[in-house]
Enzyme design. Sequence first.
Site, PDB file in Angstrom:
ATOM      1  N   ASP A   1       0.848  -1.197   0.000  1.00  0.00           N
ATOM      2  CA  ASP A   1       0.000   0.000   0.000  1.00  0.00           C
ATOM      3  C   ASP A   1       0.882   1.245   0.000  1.00  0.00           C
ATOM      4  OD1 ASP A   1      -3.229   0.480   0.985  1.00  0.00           O
ATOM      5  OD2 ASP A   1      -1.856   2.176   1.061  1.00  0.00           O
TER       6      ASP A   1
ATOM      7  N   ASN B   1     -12.973  -3.381   2.124  1.00  0.00           N
ATOM      8  CA  ASN B   1     -13.996  -2.344   2.178  1.00  0.00           C
ATOM      9  C   ASN B   1     -14.835  -2.434   0.908  1.00  0.00           C
ATOM     10  OD1 ASN B   1     -12.906  -1.217   4.611  1.00  0.00           O
ATOM     11  ND2 ASN B   1     -11.283  -0.293   3.382  1.00  0.00           N
TER      12      ASN B   1
ATOM     13  N   HIS C   1     -10.155  -5.621  -3.514  1.00  0.00           N
ATOM     14  CA  HIS C   1      -8.848  -5.830  -2.891  1.00  0.00           C
ATOM     15  C   HIS C   1      -9.030  -6.193  -1.432  1.00  0.00           C
ATOM     16  CE1 HIS C   1      -9.907  -1.539  -2.630  1.00  0.00           C
ATOM     17  NE2 HIS C   1      -9.285  -1.526  -1.450  1.00  0.00           N
TER      18      HIS C   1
ATOM     19  N   HIS D   1      -6.851  -5.932   2.129  1.00  0.00           N
ATOM     20  CA  HIS D   1      -5.689  -5.385   2.831  1.00  0.00           C
ATOM     21  C   HIS D   1      -5.166  -6.471   3.785  1.00  0.00           C
ATOM     22  CE1 HIS D   1      -6.769  -0.964   2.158  1.00  0.00           C
ATOM     23  NE2 HIS D   1      -7.924  -1.558   1.901  1.00  0.00           N
TER      24      HIS D   1
HETATM   25  P1  5GP Z   1      -9.838   1.125   0.153  1.00  0.00           P
HETATM   26  O1  5GP Z   1     -10.226   2.294   0.985  1.00  0.00           O
HETATM   27  O2  5GP Z   1     -10.413   1.217  -1.236  1.00  0.00           O
HETATM   28  O3  5GP Z   1     -10.127  -0.194   0.814  1.00  0.00           O
HETATM   29  O4  5GP Z   1      -8.277   1.160   0.060  1.00  0.00           O
HETATM   30  C1  5GP Z   1      -7.556   1.612  -1.057  1.00  0.00           C
HETATM   31  C2  5GP Z   1      -6.087   1.589  -0.675  1.00  0.00           C
HETATM   32  O5  5GP Z   1      -5.343   1.817  -1.857  1.00  0.00           O
HETATM   33  C3  5GP Z   1      -5.669   2.662   0.332  1.00  0.00           C
HETATM   34  O6  5GP Z   1      -5.119   2.039   1.481  1.00  0.00           O
HETATM   35  C4  5GP Z   1      -4.635   3.496  -0.432  1.00  0.00           C
HETATM   36  O7  5GP Z   1      -3.562   3.902   0.375  1.00  0.00           O
HETATM   37  C5  5GP Z   1      -4.205   2.541  -1.525  1.00  0.00           C
HETATM   38  N1  5GP Z   1      -3.763   3.217  -2.747  1.00  0.00           N
HETATM   39  C6  5GP Z   1      -4.389   4.237  -3.384  1.00  0.00           C
HETATM   40  N2  5GP Z   1      -3.715   4.577  -4.488  1.00  0.00           N
HETATM   41  C7  5GP Z   1      -2.638   3.753  -4.541  1.00  0.00           C
HETATM   42  C8  5GP Z   1      -1.551   3.631  -5.466  1.00  0.00           C
HETATM   43  O8  5GP Z   1      -1.444   4.345  -6.456  1.00  0.00           O
HETATM   44  N3  5GP Z   1      -0.623   2.673  -5.204  1.00  0.00           N
HETATM   45  C9  5GP Z   1      -0.726   1.863  -4.104  1.00  0.00           C
HETATM   46  N4  5GP Z   1       0.242   0.945  -3.944  1.00  0.00           N
HETATM   47  N5  5GP Z   1      -1.730   1.954  -3.222  1.00  0.00           N
HETATM   48  C10 5GP Z   1      -2.671   2.897  -3.439  1.00  0.00           C
END
Ligand code: 5GP
Length: 126
Positions: free
Chosen positions: A35, A97, A110, A112
């Site tokens: 992340d 999420n 995805h 985490h």
């Molecule tokens: P969500 O809130 O959708 O479950 O989590 C999305 C995750 O993607 C977040 O933890 C955020 O930090 C991560 N993220 C967003 N953009 C990027 C990116 O460009 N590269 C990486 N490696 N992670 C990202």
Amino acid sequence: MAYSYDNQNIFARILRGDIPCSKVHETAHTLAFNDIRPQAPHHVLVIPKGAYVNADHFARDASDAEIVDFTRCIGEICQSLGITPGDGGAGYRLITNSGDDGVQEVPHYHVHILGGRVLGRMLAKG
Ligand code: 5GP
């Protein structure tokens, strides 16, 4: 229910190689990378290569092979990070999420993987 997949989302662009990622693991069906804003010493995102919006989309439409591969990848990554309780590791948390109430930022399914410290209670209030 038809799912609408945005192929311009950030993880679709990572899968196409349009933007880089710090790769942790890859198979025919699954990619895992760190992340960009880690919330713990280990913070890995595991994504299917297929175009699935969220967990329920994946559960409904992914093939058995994709689902098995995805699940096994999570286990293998935890093992390689040394956080698997079954092997003496200190443990980890899996989070996915989905949708508005789940506060999903990126509309590509995805999971985490978080570990490397005590993660506290599951949810903060509010
Ligand atoms: P969500 O809130 O959708 O479950 O989590 C999305 C995750 O993607 C977040 O933890 C955020 O930090 C991560 N993220 C967003 N953009 C990027 C990116 O460009 N590269 C990486 N490696 N992670 C990202």
